[in-house]
Design a protein around this motif. Structure first.
Motif, PDB file in Angstrom:
ATOM      1  N   MET A   1      44.567  48.999  47.359  1.00  0.00           N
ATOM      2  CA  MET A   1      43.575  48.568  46.370  1.00  0.00           C
ATOM      3  C   MET A   1      42.627  47.530  46.969  1.00  0.00           C
ATOM      4  N   ARG A   2      41.383  47.520  46.473  1.00  0.00           N
ATOM      5  CA  ARG A   2      40.430  46.448  46.812  1.00  0.00           C
ATOM      6  C   ARG A   2      40.393  45.495  45.628  1.00  0.00           C
ATOM      7  N   ILE A   3      40.771  44.229  45.883  1.00  0.00           N
ATOM      8  CA  ILE A   3      40.928  43.251  44.802  1.00  0.00           C
ATOM      9  C   ILE A   3      40.131  42.001  45.134  1.00  0.00           C
ATOM     10  N   HIS A   4      39.353  41.512  44.159  1.00  0.00           N
ATOM     11  CA  HIS A   4      38.574  40.287  44.353  1.00  0.00           C
ATOM     12  C   HIS A   4      39.047  39.210  43.373  1.00  0.00           C
ATOM     13  N   PHE A   5      39.234  37.999  43.890  1.00  0.00           N
ATOM     14  CA  PHE A   5      39.658  36.856  43.078  1.00  0.00           C
ATOM     15  C   PHE A   5      38.479  35.934  42.787  1.00  0.00           C
ATOM     16  N   ILE A   6      38.233  35.686  41.505  1.00  0.00           N
ATOM     17  CA  ILE A   6      37.257  34.667  41.109  1.00  0.00           C
ATOM     18  C   ILE A   6      38.056  33.388  40.844  1.00  0.00           C
ATOM     19  N   ALA A   7      37.834  32.352  41.680  1.00  0.00           N
ATOM     20  CA  ALA A   7      38.612  31.103  41.687  1.00  0.00           C
ATOM     21  C   ALA A   7      39.937  31.317  42.418  1.00  0.00           C
ATOM     22  N   ILE A   8      39.819  31.706  43.686  1.00  0.00           N
ATOM     23  CA  ILE A   8      40.990  32.048  44.502  1.00  0.00           C
ATOM     24  C   ILE A   8      41.817  30.825  44.908  1.00  0.00           C
ATOM     25  N   GLY A   9      41.239  29.625  44.793  1.00  0.00           N
ATOM     26  CA  GLY A   9      41.907  28.429  45.314  1.00  0.00           C
ATOM     27  C   GLY A   9      42.981  27.833  44.429  1.00  0.00           C
ATOM     28  N   GLY A  10      43.133  28.311  43.206  1.00  0.00           N
ATOM     29  CA  GLY A  10      44.127  27.743  42.289  1.00  0.00           C
ATOM     30  C   GLY A  10      45.544  27.905  42.809  1.00  0.00           C
ATOM     31  N   SER A  11      46.453  27.096  42.301  1.00  0.00           N
ATOM     32  CA  SER A  11      47.842  27.098  42.772  1.00  0.00           C
ATOM     33  C   SER A  11      48.481  28.483  42.632  1.00  0.00           C
ATOM     34  N   ALA A  12      48.397  29.053  41.435  1.00  0.00           N
ATOM     35  CA  ALA A  12      48.978  30.383  41.212  1.00  0.00           C
ATOM     36  C   ALA A  12      48.101  31.465  41.836  1.00  0.00           C
ATOM     37  N   MET A  13      46.783  31.300  41.716  1.00  0.00           N
ATOM     38  CA  MET A  13      45.855  32.335  42.181  1.00  0.00           C
ATOM     39  C   MET A  13      45.967  32.569  43.685  1.00  0.00           C
ATOM     40  N   HIS A  14      46.009  31.509  44.473  1.00  0.00           N
ATOM     41  CA  HIS A  14      46.040  31.717  45.928  1.00  0.00           C
ATOM     42  C   HIS A  14      47.372  32.329  46.358  1.00  0.00           C
ATOM     43  N   ASN A  15      48.447  31.967  45.655  1.00  0.00           N
ATOM     44  CA  ASN A  15      49.744  32.572  45.958  1.00  0.00           C
ATOM     45  C   ASN A  15      49.742  34.069  45.654  1.00  0.00           C
ATOM     46  N   LEU A  16      49.112  34.451  44.532  1.00  0.00           N
ATOM     47  CA  LEU A  16      49.014  35.870  44.181  1.00  0.00           C
ATOM     48  C   LEU A  16      48.154  36.613  45.197  1.00  0.00           C
ATOM     49  N   ALA A  17      47.063  35.970  45.632  1.00  0.00           N
ATOM     50  CA  ALA A  17      46.193  36.595  46.640  1.00  0.00           C
ATOM     51  C   ALA A  17      46.961  36.856  47.936  1.00  0.00           C
ATOM     52  N   ASP A  64      38.701  47.775  42.922  1.00  0.00           N
ATOM     53  CA  ASP A  64      39.677  48.338  41.975  1.00  0.00           C
ATOM     54  C   ASP A  64      40.054  47.340  40.882  1.00  0.00           C
ATOM     55  N   ALA A  65      39.951  46.043  41.205  1.00  0.00           N
ATOM     56  CA  ALA A  65      40.328  45.025  40.225  1.00  0.00           C
ATOM     57  C   ALA A  65      39.664  43.698  40.568  1.00  0.00           C
ATOM     58  N   VAL A  66      39.327  42.962  39.527  1.00  0.00           N
ATOM     59  CA  VAL A  66      38.855  41.581  39.661  1.00  0.00           C
ATOM     60  C   VAL A  66      39.849  40.708  38.905  1.00  0.00           C
ATOM     61  N   ILE A  67      40.354  39.650  39.570  1.00  0.00           N
ATOM     62  CA  ILE A  67      41.313  38.742  38.919  1.00  0.00           C
ATOM     63  C   ILE A  67      40.617  37.411  38.685  1.00  0.00           C
ATOM     64  N   LEU A  68      40.602  36.993  37.422  1.00  0.00           N
ATOM     65  CA  LEU A  68      39.838  35.816  36.997  1.00  0.00           C
ATOM     66  C   LEU A  68      40.765  34.620  36.789  1.00  0.00           C
ATOM     67  N   GLY A  69      40.479  33.541  37.495  1.00  0.00           N
ATOM     68  CA  GLY A  69      41.285  32.321  37.379  1.00  0.00           C
ATOM     69  C   GLY A  69      40.829  31.427  36.236  1.00  0.00           C
ATOM     70  N   MET A  70      41.735  30.582  35.756  1.00  0.00           N
ATOM     71  CA  MET A  70      41.461  29.686  34.622  1.00  0.00           C
ATOM     72  C   MET A  70      40.372  28.674  34.959  1.00  0.00           C
ATOM     73  N   HIS A  71      40.240  28.366  36.244  1.00  0.00           N
ATOM     74  CA  HIS A  71      39.274  27.360  36.685  1.00  0.00           C
ATOM     75  C   HIS A  71      37.826  27.842  36.538  1.00  0.00           C
ATOM     76  N   ALA A  72      37.621  29.161  36.546  1.00  0.00           N
ATOM     77  CA  ALA A  72      36.264  29.704  36.421  1.00  0.00           C
ATOM     78  C   ALA A  72      35.766  29.549  34.978  1.00  0.00           C
ATOM     79  N   LYS A  73      34.455  29.503  34.818  1.00  0.00           N
ATOM     80  CA  LYS A  73      33.863  29.395  33.477  1.00  0.00           C
ATOM     81  C   LYS A  73      33.512  30.797  32.960  1.00  0.00           C
ATOM     82  N   GLU A  74      33.304  30.853  31.644  1.00  0.00           N
ATOM     83  CA  GLU A  74      33.014  32.142  31.006  1.00  0.00           C
ATOM     84  C   GLU A  74      31.673  32.723  31.457  1.00  0.00           C
ATOM     85  N   ASP A  75      30.740  31.824  31.881  1.00  0.00           N
ATOM     86  CA  ASP A  75      29.425  32.313  32.320  1.00  0.00           C
ATOM     87  C   ASP A  75      29.357  32.461  33.849  1.00  0.00           C
TER      88      ASP A  75
END
Length: 451
Positions: A1-17, A64-75
């Motif tokens: 899969m091709r996966i992109h993380f918006i706010a990849i630096g978060g504690s949980a997010m970077h571990n998932l990446a 294939d997927a975009v994963i959105l972190g809590m740190h990112a804003k809605e806009d």
């Protein structure tokens, strides 16, 4: 899969990446700022963005997927582009569920203790070479990343946080996992910026209990009255297994746990941690580890990162740091240290750092939280209160909240650190409780102060 993380630096997010890359996926990501240890860990695996910021051109229709972190804003510009292209956007708990739909999902929830319990379970399974997938919120000795995903493992162990999933998904994370086996460690009002009343907070745990799959298992702390009521009231057709604090004693600053084979020394201490151990034992047994094997493994468990973590020790002084910040955690941690080191002076320092703890209306919840300490200190930054756009709080409000006449209050980090440097800590335990760093305290320096 091709996966992109918006706010990849978060504690949980970077571990998932890191876990998804390890599984063979093509992973990219963006963030406006990334701090240590996330930065170095991403850099080592070639996942650190070449520049900080948000770049809509990174979002293409072949993702294939975009994963959105809590740190990112809605806009967020990348999120807007993903929506324009009709791409599948997940929060990380949503994506974890997608990755584990065919597995037996073990979810550890509760206002307090969930990281420790999850860590205990993983420690025991690792000790006995039992392979499982997992996600936990603290770094554990012997584990490279705190998210691990495979195709072949039957079980996944998930720490079930009640905070929101993403800026566009306002459901608590633990509502998304649909556990086969669940644990709830207790309920103490938290996250008041999201759940302004205790009733609203309580409702989230009711929903979690109802989300356990039919015929599933709930392990719960029967000493928590509010939790016990919810468990008694549920109409979900699940099996229920209560647990409580096991029998133990403290001898010469060592905790001895009563087991069927006799008293056993353990490295952790405090009623709350032993209660956590009892819950972890039930879960491990449901995962195929028998009682004797559990005790053999848990004897070597020294704790999760930042959970009563020993940072310095001399023959006369011991220093612990702990993530405790909510009233119930502060009270339990302070009491545990005093019980373990009853002949020493306990100097307990609490930083009010989170949104809830700096809220003037919530402060009264801290009454008696530091009563077990011989010396009680509270530090908070008026600047942090302003940054969180909260109503200003005064030192008088702090004194009134904690109901302790000899409380010491600092609002300046330098003054607080000078207090620590100049304190006589012979025959003492210094307990530093915070989810922050007291405005810039270098924990590595403390060993120099006490030598």
């Amino acid at each position: 899969m091709r996966i992109h993380f918006i706010a990849i630096g978060g504690s949980a997010m970077h571990n998932l990446a890191l876990a998804l890359q390890e599984k063979g996926n093509d992973v990219t990501g963006s963030d406006d700022m990334i701090y240590e240890p996330s930065r170095s860990r991403l850099e080592r695996k070639g996942l650190l963005p070449t520049e900080y910021g948000w770049f809509p051109e990174k979002i293409s229709s072949d993702l294939d997927a975009v994963i959105l972190g809590m740190h990112a804003k809605e806009d967020n510009p990348e999120l807007q582009r993903a929506r324009e292209l009709g791409l599948q956007v997940y929060s990380y708990p949503e994506f974890l569920y997608e990755q584990s739909k065919e597995k037996t999902r073990v979810v550890i929830g509760g206002s307090h203790g969930k990281t420790t319990i999850t860590s205990m379970i993983l420690h025991v399974l690792n000790y006995h070479n039992k392979e499982v997938d997992y996600m936990v919120g603290a770094q554990l000795e012997g584990f490279d990343t705190m998210v691990h995903l495979t195709k072949e493992n039957d079980f996944i162990v998930l720490e079930g946080d009640e905070y929101l999933s993403s800026p566009i998904d306002r459901r608590p994370k633990f509502h998304l996992y649909k556990p086969n086996i669940a644990l709830i460690s207790g309920i103490a009002w938290d996250h008041i910026n999201v759940f302004p009343t205790f009733e609203e907070y309580l409702e989230q745990f009711k929903i979690f209990i109802d989300s356990i799959v039919k015929g599933g298992i709930l392990v719960y702390n029967e000493e928590d009255e509010e939790l016990k009521k919810l468990v008694d009231q549920t109409t979900n057709t699940i099996r229920k297994h209560p647990y409580s604090v096991p029998e133990y004693s403290v001898e010469n600053e060592v905790t001895m746990l009563q087991t069927p084979e006799g008293d056993m020394p353990v490295e952790i201490f405090g009623r709350h941690n032993l209660q956590n151990l009892a819950g972890a034992k039930w879960i491990c047994q449901h995962m195929g580890v028998d009682e004797e094997d559990f005790y053999e493994a848990i004897a070597t468990f020294s704790g999760a990162s930042k959970r009563l973590e020993k940072v310095a020790e001399t023959p006369k002084t011991v220093v612990f740091k702990d993530f405790a910040h909510s009233p119930s955690k502060v009270a339990a941690t302070t009491k545990a240290v005093k019980e373990q080191y009853s002949l020493r002076k306990v100097v307990a320092c609490l930083e009010l750092h989170t949104y809830s703890s700096l809220n003037a209306e919530f402060l009264s919840q801290y009454q008696s939280a530091l009563d077990s300490a011989d010396v009680a200190v509270v530090y908070y930054s008026p600047e942090a209160v302003k940054n969180k756009r909260l109503e200003e709080i005064s030192e008088e409000q702090i004194f009134k909240a904690f109901q302790r006449n000899d409380l010491i209050v600092y609002t300046n980090s330098e003054d607080f650190q000078n207090f620590l440097r100049s304190s006589d800590l012979d025959d003492s335990v210094l307990l530093l409780m915070s989810s922050g760093n007291y405005g810039g305290l270098d924990f590595d320096e403390i060993s120099n102060w006490i030598n």
